[in-house]
Scaffold this motif. Structure first.
Motif, PDB file in Angstrom:
ATOM      1  N   ASP A   1      -8.221  18.227  12.594  1.00 51.52           N
ATOM      2  CA  ASP A   1      -8.587  18.627  11.241  1.00 51.52           C
ATOM      3  C   ASP A   1      -9.189  17.415  10.526  1.00 51.52           C
ATOM      4  OD1 ASP A   1      -8.942  20.075   8.980  1.00 51.52           O
ATOM      5  OD2 ASP A   1      -6.827  20.257   8.449  1.00 51.52           O
ATOM      6  N   PRO A   2     -10.521  17.353  10.369  1.00 52.39           N
ATOM      7  CA  PRO A   2     -11.136  16.154   9.776  1.00 52.39           C
ATOM      8  C   PRO A   2     -10.659  15.924   8.353  1.00 52.39           C
ATOM      9  CG  PRO A   2     -12.726  17.953   9.902  1.00 52.39           C
ATOM     10  CD  PRO A   2     -11.519  18.394  10.660  1.00 52.39           C
ATOM     11  N   PRO A   3     -10.500  14.673   7.963  1.00 51.67           N
ATOM     12  CA  PRO A   3     -10.053  14.369   6.594  1.00 51.67           C
ATOM     13  C   PRO A   3     -11.055  14.846   5.554  1.00 51.67           C
ATOM     14  CG  PRO A   3      -9.801  12.462   8.038  1.00 51.67           C
ATOM     15  CD  PRO A   3     -10.586  13.471   8.797  1.00 51.67           C
ATOM     16  N   ILE A   4     -10.555  15.113   4.361  1.00 53.85           N
ATOM     17  CA  ILE A   4     -11.420  15.590   3.274  1.00 53.85           C
ATOM     18  C   ILE A   4     -12.417  14.523   2.883  1.00 53.85           C
ATOM     19  CG2 ILE A   4     -11.407  16.414   0.885  1.00 53.85           C
ATOM     20  CD1 ILE A   4      -8.656  17.570   1.391  1.00 53.85           C
ATOM     21  N   ILE A   5     -12.030  13.244   2.979  1.00 52.40           N
ATOM     22  CA  ILE A   5     -12.962  12.191   2.596  1.00 52.40           C
ATOM     23  C   ILE A   5     -14.162  12.130   3.540  1.00 52.40           C
ATOM     24  CG2 ILE A   5     -11.815  10.361   3.919  1.00 52.40           C
ATOM     25  CD1 ILE A   5     -12.371   8.503   1.531  1.00 52.40           C
TER      26      ILE A   5
ATOM     27  N   GLU B   1       0.818  -1.214   0.000  1.00 56.28           N
ATOM     28  CA  GLU B   1       0.000   0.000   0.000  1.00 56.28           C
ATOM     29  C   GLU B   1       0.852   1.264   0.000  1.00 56.28           C
ATOM     30  OE1 GLU B   1      -3.262   2.228   2.923  1.00 56.28           O
ATOM     31  OE2 GLU B   1      -2.638   0.172   3.319  1.00 56.28           O
ATOM     32  N   TRP B   2       2.015   1.215   0.641  1.00 51.85           N
ATOM     33  CA  TRP B   2       2.838   2.408   0.797  1.00 51.85           C
ATOM     34  C   TRP B   2       4.063   2.335  -0.106  1.00 51.85           C
ATOM     35  CZ3 TRP B   2       1.300   6.570   3.487  1.00 51.85           C
ATOM     36  CH2 TRP B   2       0.209   6.387   4.346  1.00 51.85           C
ATOM     37  N   LYS B   3       4.332   3.428  -0.765  1.00 51.73           N
ATOM     38  CA  LYS B   3       5.485   3.550  -1.648  1.00 51.73           C
ATOM     39  C   LYS B   3       6.552   4.390  -0.953  1.00 51.73           C
ATOM     40  CE  LYS B   3       6.918   5.367  -6.153  1.00 51.73           C
ATOM     41  NZ  LYS B   3       6.477   6.095  -7.363  1.00 51.73           N
TER      42      LYS B   3
ATOM     43  N   ILE C   1      -5.376   3.490  -4.994  1.00 44.34           N
ATOM     44  CA  ILE C   1      -6.290   2.830  -5.915  1.00 44.34           C
ATOM     45  C   ILE C   1      -7.299   1.952  -5.189  1.00 44.34           C
ATOM     46  CG2 ILE C   1      -4.632   0.972  -6.262  1.00 44.34           C
ATOM     47  CD1 ILE C   1      -7.124   2.401  -8.842  1.00 44.34           C
ATOM     48  N   LEU C   2      -6.892   1.276  -4.106  1.00 42.47           N
ATOM     49  CA  LEU C   2      -7.794   0.400  -3.372  1.00 42.47           C
ATOM     50  C   LEU C   2      -8.937   1.192  -2.741  1.00 42.47           C
ATOM     51  CD1 LEU C   2      -8.377  -2.474  -2.315  1.00 42.47           C
ATOM     52  CD2 LEU C   2      -6.995  -1.916  -0.315  1.00 42.47           C
ATOM     53  N   TYR C   3      -8.623   2.339  -2.156  1.00 45.33           N
ATOM     54  CA  TYR C   3      -9.661   3.141  -1.507  1.00 45.33           C
ATOM     55  C   TYR C   3     -10.543   3.843  -2.531  1.00 45.33           C
ATOM     56  CZ  TYR C   3      -6.734   2.313   2.550  1.00 45.33           C
ATOM     57  OH  TYR C   3      -6.007   1.707   3.545  1.00 45.33           O
ATOM     58  N   VAL C   4      -9.984   4.186  -3.673  1.00 45.73           N
ATOM     59  CA  VAL C   4     -10.799   4.789  -4.730  1.00 45.73           C
ATOM     60  C   VAL C   4     -11.840   3.790  -5.232  1.00 45.73           C
ATOM     61  CG1 VAL C   4     -10.753   5.712  -7.077  1.00 45.73           C
ATOM     62  CG2 VAL C   4      -9.037   6.444  -5.419  1.00 45.73           C
ATOM     63  N   LEU C   5     -11.426   2.547  -5.429  1.00 48.29           N
ATOM     64  CA  LEU C   5     -12.350   1.535  -5.941  1.00 48.29           C
ATOM     65  C   LEU C   5     -13.345   1.071  -4.896  1.00 48.29           C
ATOM     66  CD1 LEU C   5      -9.919  -0.671  -8.071  1.00 48.29           C
ATOM     67  CD2 LEU C   5     -11.485   1.100  -8.860  1.00 48.29           C
ATOM     68  N   ASN C   6     -12.955   1.072  -3.615  1.00 47.53           N
ATOM     69  CA  ASN C   6     -13.826   0.535  -2.567  1.00 47.53           C
ATOM     70  C   ASN C   6     -14.669   1.580  -1.862  1.00 47.53           C
ATOM     71  OD1 ASN C   6     -12.912  -2.033  -3.055  1.00 47.53           O
ATOM     72  ND2 ASN C   6     -11.403  -2.028  -1.412  1.00 47.53           N
TER      73      ASN C   6
END
Length: 443
Positions: free
Chosen positions: A304-308, A212-214, A246-251
């Motif tokens: 600071d709440p996340p944008i999502i 998951e992390w690069k 990509i995983l969170y975008v798709l899920n």
């Protein structure tokens, strides 16, 4: 006897030739590593000089060079704000009490011994939150000039301040500070033997995982820390890593957008109001399930709440607004003469209503007009005036029909205008909301 003595001398000569070392040592010499240990007195149980800081003068400063290589980023736990990494650390220092001349020992210039054989610096990691896991027992190597090198594999969980506002398009930077609290700055000093470019090159070359992390880069900071009026040398490695989203975008993000598009479609479809409300509530329940999945990932508290999170809240609000708009239109359908519509009707110009009535009469009352004209002709030709009663009745029916048709057309016009207003306002709010979210994420 002479023959036997000659044979023995010949065998001894052959043995000496067998033991001859081509490196310049004496032909009679047979070298072993144990010879070096005996010379250094390492095998003895009483060797205090080997278990203290190897300095001839206590005021001298022992330099310990450190090499660092990141092998893998194993896991990142957002709720606990922890990161687990796997790395190699190599320490080098000089032990002035452990030296020998290689020529005295068949050119043996290097030994590998257990870590408990002689003194080695004890280092700790400031940010460590679990028990250190050493994946192998280190065996330091020592050269003839006293240079000791120890390489150790470690798996460590460190605490890290994870900034989750840009999740899942976030980049995190975690610090790993290495120091030796057992010895202050007057005894030893920790120095990095690598530049930032070298440590990045080696870590990128030997990085194993592709999860998951690069891994992005490592920055080296050398400084001192004060503790109880003593100073300690510290080397801080700033590890930067970027999430693969990509995983969170798709899920999460893509299903949320799909549910909202379905909500917009059903809101302005030709279905009945009851079916619309049932379908919209089902979509809201589906969105709630996605919100529960997100809740298990993000920390429970954040300044600071996340944008999502704002994205999910905005979609919830827009979907609830769609349900309220459907309920309002259904209520107006049941009670068409709502005070709001009445007020709008009174504001209309009476002349426009008369014009509409005349147009409707000209389109739908042609046959009745012809009948009225024939009755008028009969009345004029009949001296007794027998058609005077039927003419007012027909005229009244025509006026009532025209008023009824005009009222229905006006009501349909109001409802159509209201639906268009809802659609335009909903669409504008959605576009504005999406633009704001995109700008926030890209920033």
């Amino acid at each position: 006897m002479a023959d036997l003595s000659a044979k023995v001398d010949k065998d001894n000569t052959n043995n000496n030739r067998t033991h001859f070392i081509s490196t310049g040592a004496a032909p009679e010499q047979l070298c072993k590593y144990d010879d070096v240990l005996q010379y250094l007195n390492i095998s003895s149980e009483k060797a205090p000089a080997l278990h203290t800081i190897p300095k001839e003068n206590w005021e001298e400063l022992l330099k310990v060079e450190i090499q660092f290589m990141l092998i893998s980023i194993l896991s990142v736990t957002e709720k606990l704000q922890t990161v687990t990494v796997y790395f190699l650390v190599t320490m080098k220092w000089k032990n002035v009490f452990v030296t020998w001349n290689p020529q005295d020992f068949c050119n043996i210039s290097k030994l590998v011994l257990p870590v408990d054989t002689f003194w080695s610096p004890y280092i700790i990691i400031y940010e460590q939150v679990d028990e250190e896991k050493s994946l192998s027992r280190p065996f330091p190597s020592i050269t003839h000039n006293g240079i000791v090198s120890k390489t150790q594999q470690q798996q460590v969980t460190i605490t890290c301040r994870l900034e989750m506002r840009q999740f899942p398009f976030d980049t995190q930077t975690c610090n790993m500070s290495i120091s030796s609290f057992m010895n202050s700055g007057i005894d030893i000093i920790l120095l990095s033997s690598q530049t930032t470019e070298e440590v990045n090159k080696q870590s990128q070359l030997h990085h194993l995982t592709n999860g998951e992390w690069k891994f992005m880069n490592i920055n080296i900071i050398q400084h001192t820390e004060s503790l109880e009026e003593e100073e300690f040398a510290v080397i801080t490695y700033e590890i930067s890593m970027k999430r693969r989203p990509i995983l969170y975008v798709l899920n999460l993000i893509f299903p949320t957008c799909a549910l909202y598009l379905l909500d917009m479609t059903i809101l302005f479809s030709a279905s009945s109001f009851g079916d619309k409300i049932s379908f919209q509530l089902s979509l809201i329940i589906g969105e709630s399930v996605l919100a529960l999945i997100l809740k298990d990932i993000l920390p429970t508290s954040s300044d600071d709440p996340p944008i999502i999170v704002m994205f999910f809240i905005g979609v919830f609000v827009l979907m609830i607004m769609g349900v309220l708009e459907t309920c309002l239109l259904m209520q107006l359908k049941k009670k068409p003469l709502h005070p709001f519509l009445k007020a709008m009707k009174l504001l209309r110009c009476h002349e426009q209503a008369r014009t509409t009535s005349r147009n409707l009469l000209s389109k739908q009352g042609d046959s009745l007009t012809e009948m009225a004209m024939r009755q008028e002709e009969r009345r004029d030709s009949n001296p007794l005036g027998k058609g005077n009663i039927e003419l007012p009745m027909l005229t009244g029916r025509i006026n009532e029909e025209g008023q009824r048709i005009g009222t229905q057309a006006e009501l349909q016009e109001y409802e159509s205008a209201l639906e268009k207003m809802f659609f335009c306002s909903h669409l504008l709010l959605s576009l504005l909301f999406i633009i704001i979210i995109i700008v926030q994420w890209s920033g």
